[in-house]
Design a protein around this motif. Structure first.
Motif: not given
Length: 253
Positions: A137-138, A110-113, A87-96, A72-82
């Motif tokens: 950075y987040n 989505a940068p910055p993260a 209306n059943q949608t989900f969003s985050c202030v950082t890293g969405d 595998w190759s790829g990336r991992i990050w943390a979304r915050t303030l989600c």
């Protein structure tokens, strides 16, 4: 004849061992040491095998271990303030990741993260990994290899909470609440090719550290600070498992 059979058996055994080694999955343990819940996101690179999850909730003090295919190759990050919206949608202030769901389903941060980037079982059978602030950075993040063989197998990351110290022109504030929740890269903030290492500045010979990338590098010397920061920011390890810590102690937020 017996010697020939012995050599053949030895060759087949070695071949089998190599095959097992190359296909054996890795274990990624994600640990949340932040004071708040985070929502890790995972994005696979092109031609990488699928993962068992591409996003989930991780409460403060909790951990989750995921089996990662060895190629595998790829990336991992943390979304915050989600937020789960009515209306059943989900969003985050950082890293969405733009999926509007808990699972990122092929969407990137989505940068910055702050990003942990991996290429497993790459050149020479080694894993290549880094923690990148190239997209901003987040939160603090630490990557620690466990049980690896070959390569340096060093821990890497950014242990410091940069949001408070972020230059004013790079700060991201939460709408209506003030305070910095993330720190942009100079490329995102200004769109200048000199900061983005693009157009006439798209090679290591023409793109150099800026006062902004040096801010990141000074505080987090092991992390990627701009596009051509390979020499001090890329780490290798062979056949390792990994622990990825969000907000590693003593730096919590």
């Amino acid at each position: 004849m017996d010697r020939h059979r012995l050599l053949s058996a030895t060759f087949l055994s070695l071949l089998a061992l190599c095959f097992i080694s190359e296909t054996e999955p890795a274990s990624f343990k994600m640990v949340n040491k932040c004071r708040r819940t985070v929502w890790p996101g995972l994005l696979s690179g092109a031609n990488s095998p699928p993962l068992p999850t591409t996003g989930f909730e991780l409460k403060s003090g909790k951990s989750r271990t995921i089996t990662i295919p060895k190629s595998w190759s790829g990336r991992i990050w943390a979304r915050t303030l989600c937020t789960h919206h009515q209306n059943q949608t989900f969003s985050c202030v950082t890293g969405d990741c733009g999926s509007q769901k808990l699972e990122c389903a092929g969407g990137g941060a989505a940068p910055p993260a702050t990003l942990a980037e991996f290429t497993l079982n790459g050149a020479g059978g080694l894993d290549f990994y880094d923690v990148s602030l190239v997209d901003g950075y987040n939160l603090p993040m630490l990557v620690v290899p466990k049980g690896g063989r070959g390569g340096g197998c060093g821990a890497t990351g950014c242990l410091v909470d940069l949001n408070g110290a972020c230059p004013a022109e790079l700060k991201v504030a939460r709408e209506g609440r003030g305070g910095s929740v993330a720190c942009k890269s100079a490329c995102e903030a200004f769109g200048d090719p000199r900061y983005c290492c693009s157009e006439a500045y798209a090679t290591p010979d023409t793109c150099f550290p800026s006062v902004y990338s040096l801010f990141f590098k000074h505080v987090c010397p092991r992390a990627y600070s701009y596009a051509y920061d390979d020499k001090t920011s890329t780490y290798t390890c062979g056949s390792a498992d990994y622990v990825i810590i969000f907000c590693p102690a003593p730096y919590t937020r």
